[in-house]
Design a protein around this motif. Structure first.
Motif, PDB file in Angstrom:
ATOM      1  N   HIS A  47       0.831  -1.200   0.000  1.00 53.14           N
ATOM      2  CA  HIS A  47       0.000   0.000   0.000  1.00 53.14           C
ATOM      3  C   HIS A  47       0.871   1.258   0.000  1.00 53.14           C
ATOM      4  CE1 HIS A  47      -3.254   2.725   0.658  1.00 53.14           C
ATOM      5  NE2 HIS A  47      -2.944   2.994   1.913  1.00 53.14           N
ATOM      6  N   GLY A  50       1.740   1.968  -3.491  1.00 51.16           N
ATOM      7  CA  GLY A  50       0.611   2.130  -4.397  1.00 51.16           C
ATOM      8  C   GLY A  50       0.269   0.897  -5.194  1.00 51.16           C
ATOM      9  N   GLU A  53      -3.769   0.145  -4.134  1.00 43.84           N
ATOM     10  CA  GLU A  53      -4.054   1.579  -4.193  1.00 43.84           C
ATOM     11  C   GLU A  53      -4.907   2.060  -3.028  1.00 43.84           C
ATOM     12  OE1 GLU A  53      -5.663   2.735  -7.930  1.00 43.84           O
ATOM     13  OE2 GLU A  53      -3.979   1.926  -9.088  1.00 43.84           O
ATOM     14  N   GLN A  54      -5.962   1.329  -2.724  1.00 41.64           N
ATOM     15  CA  GLN A  54      -6.925   1.810  -1.747  1.00 41.64           C
ATOM     16  C   GLN A  54      -6.658   1.229  -0.364  1.00 41.64           C
ATOM     17  OE1 GLN A  54      -9.108   4.203  -2.521  1.00 41.64           O
ATOM     18  NE2 GLN A  54      -8.230   4.146  -4.600  1.00 41.64           N
ATOM     19  N   ARG A 142       2.873   7.123   3.601  1.00 45.19           N
ATOM     20  CA  ARG A 142       2.389   7.644   2.321  1.00 45.19           C
ATOM     21  C   ARG A 142       2.262   9.167   2.365  1.00 45.19           C
ATOM     22  NH1 ARG A 142      -0.352   4.431  -1.461  1.00 45.19           N
ATOM     23  NH2 ARG A 142      -1.952   6.047  -1.716  1.00 45.19           N
ATOM     24  N   ASN A 146       4.291  11.755   0.006  1.00 43.75           N
ATOM     25  CA  ASN A 146       3.490  12.494  -0.970  1.00 43.75           C
ATOM     26  C   ASN A 146       3.267  13.958  -0.603  1.00 43.75           C
ATOM     27  OD1 ASN A 146       3.112  10.193  -2.538  1.00 43.75           O
ATOM     28  ND2 ASN A 146       1.314   9.562  -1.369  1.00 43.75           N
TER      29      ASN A 146
END
Length: 563
Positions: A47, A50, A53-54, A142, A146
């Motif tokens: 995860h 990615g 993805e969810q 994440r 990001n």
């Protein structure tokens, strides 16, 4: 009957669902200190990058599902803080409010899992240093990767006519499952990755020479390995970046650091309640998952279980055994005579399309135990028919007793990951059923050229091992030459790539005509690339009165043993 289950995820959630299926009348309470009662923590590294993805895909079952489908009282954000064995109550604290209630039970199941190892090192709490244990951990990583402001997004250097964003750097500390999976996924996310490991190999369950295959594969895919060197400290530098100092004195820059130093059984609650703890530091249970208190059971990563091969107490932090233990605990509570047979530690890890997998004991374990009644073979078959496109070599190590040939352990690595999975899964079942190498010879397995060979690697392993035990292929290994005459039966052109100092080269096709060049008063150790031609040569020599032995695995195993 009222059953309180402390902890969800694999063991606790499986116990709760199984118990409801067996007993519709039982009152079942399941508490989880975190926000999620059942999630796939094995998927967290994927995860982060990615690949998954969810975040919602990681949530196996929601509290609402347990309430609606199973009529289970699920309480998330609820921490068990004390057990009163005399009163048969467990103190539960609401994480948000601090309120405490004392919940009575008839049976209590402990499934607290294991806690990540987080050493007290200078700078360990600096921003940008993460663990990978829960869904919120993955979410935080994440978000860090990001974020649109700060060092990673704002630092540019001028190059010619354009500004160039610097490459992001990650340091992963720990060479186990999570460490390697995070190294792979951070590399997929475009980071420059360095992996630090205190031991001199990655994946501690593997024997060192098999770990070399994994290490070479990681390095080919751009992961920088630093072995036999541990982390000493973390330091903040300008722009939210870090420097990671090692015990040896080296320093590695990082924009993010991942702590993946393994886990320890969470026994805090059990110890405070006076429950017995085993020699490996996990909650001590019998084969019905009972603790030292007959009204309390325990399952999952927090418990010690018997090693299926050796019988020794072991810690196995794997989802499969935890699920089975949860089911067994539910059976026992419902009055069924269910028993956990122990774990053989069957595991697999995928890395850049390849896979390493193993089952049973390693040679390291046998040596530590002082076992001498064992033999090992190395073999390097193709993952599918050699003439079919995409065939890749598998490296396999098989351990078995000289006395009866019973399978003790197998390790494998190959760039065709599904092929590794298929063989180790097959051999794991064979080991569980008490199969011998002779059984492997006769195993009838699926065959089509895109999936394997008519003589599958499983069969091949059995045939080679059985030849050794029957005396058809006397065996030796690198490092035990003991003054033997070394005979290399490869073609001369192969020796230009790699050769063994002092070995005499007689190609296999010329051997029968040149037997007079060989000594009859010395052991002859025979070499080829993978030991197949050496086996043919050994048979020729033995039947002509020579004392010959095949060096298992040939030059391929020599490359592993010499690093």
């Amino acid at each position: 009957m009222k059953v309180v289950i402390v902890g969800g995820v694999a063991g606790g959630a499986s116990c709760a669902a199984r118990l409801r299926r067996l007993d519709e009348q039982a009152q079942i309470v399941m508490v989880e200190r975190g926000p999620y009662v059942s999630y796939a923590n094995c998927g967290l590294p994927y995860h982060v990058s990615g690949v998954i993805e969810q975040e919602s895909a990681l949530l196996v079952a929601s509290p609402q599902l347990f309430r609606t489908n199973f009529n289970i009282d699920v309480r998330t954000g609820c921490e068990a803080i004390a057990i009163s064995r005399a009163d048969k109550t467990v103190a539960l604290r609401d994480v948000a409010t601090g309120d405490v209630v004392h919940e009575p039970y008839d049976k209590l199941v402990l499934a607290p899992g294991a806690a990540s190892v987080r050493p007290r090192l200078p700078g360990v709490d600096l921003p940008g240093i993460f663990e990978v244990r829960t869904v919120p951990d993955a979410r935080a990583i994440r978000a860090w990767l990001n974020r649109e402001t700060g060092a990673l997004a704002g630092m540019y250097s001028y190059s010619g006519t354009q500004f160039v964003k610097p490459e992001r750097r990650a340091v992963v500390i720990g060479g186990g499952f999570i460490g390697l999976e995070m190294a792979e996924n951070l590399a997929h996310a475009g980071l420059d990755v360095t992996l630090l490991e205190m031991q001199d190999q990655v994946l501690a369950p593997l024997d060192p020479e098999m770990a070399r295959l994994v290490e070479e594969h990681l390095e080919r895919h751009g992961v920088r390995l630093v072995l036999a060197d541990g982390v000493a400290a973390f330091r903040a530098v300008a722009g939210e970046s870090l420097e990671v100092d090692t015990i040896s004195g080296r320093t590695f820059p990082a924009d993010i650091a991942i702590l993946a130093l393994g886990v320890r059984p969470d026994t805090t609650l059990a110890r405070a309640a006076g429950l017995a703890v085993g020699p490996r530091g996990g909650i001590k249970v019998d084969d019905s998952m009972h603790t030292s208190d007959p009204h309390i059971l325990a399952v999952g990563d927090a418990v010690e279980v018997a090693d299926y091969v050796t019988g020794e107490a072991s810690l196995v932090a794997l989802a499969g055994p935890a699920n089975r233990q949860g089911r067994i605990a539910a059976d026992v509570i419902a009055g069924r005579p269910s028993r956990f047979r122990g774990s053989q530690g069957t595991s697999i890890i995928g890395l850049f399309g390849a896979a390493a997998a193993w089952t049973g004991v390693s040679e390291k374990t046998l040596q530590r135990r002082g076992d001498t009644d064992y033999e090992k073979i190395y073999l390097f078959p193709n993952s599918r028919a050699g003439y079919y496109p995409g065939a890749k070599m598998l490296g396999m190590k098989v351990l078995f007793p000289r006395s009866d040939g019973r399978l003790l352990g197998v390790q494998a690595f190959g760039e065709d990951g599904p092929a590794v999975d298929k063989r180790i899964s097959t051999l794991a079942m064979a080991l569980q059923m008490g199969a011998t190498v002779y059984d492997l010879e006769e195993a009838e397995l699926c065959y089509a050229p895109q999936f394997g060979s008519a003589k599958d690697p499983v069969n091949f392993a059995g045939m080679v091992a059985a030849d050794v035990l029957r005396g058809d292929m006397p065996l030796t290994h690198w490092g035990v030459e003991d003054g033997a005459f070394l005979l290399d039966v490869r073609q001369p052109v192969e020796l230009t790539v790699e050769h063994v100092q002092g070995a005499v080269n007689i190609p296999l096709g010329e051997l029968r005509q040149r037997l007079g060049e060989l000594p009859r008063d010395r052991d002859i150790h025979v070499i080829c690339r993978s030991a197949q031609r050496a086996y043919y040569a050994t048979r020729i020599l033995i039947q002509n009165g020579f004392r010959a032995r095949n060096i298992s695995g040939g030059m391929l195993s020599r490359a592993l043993s010499t690093g």
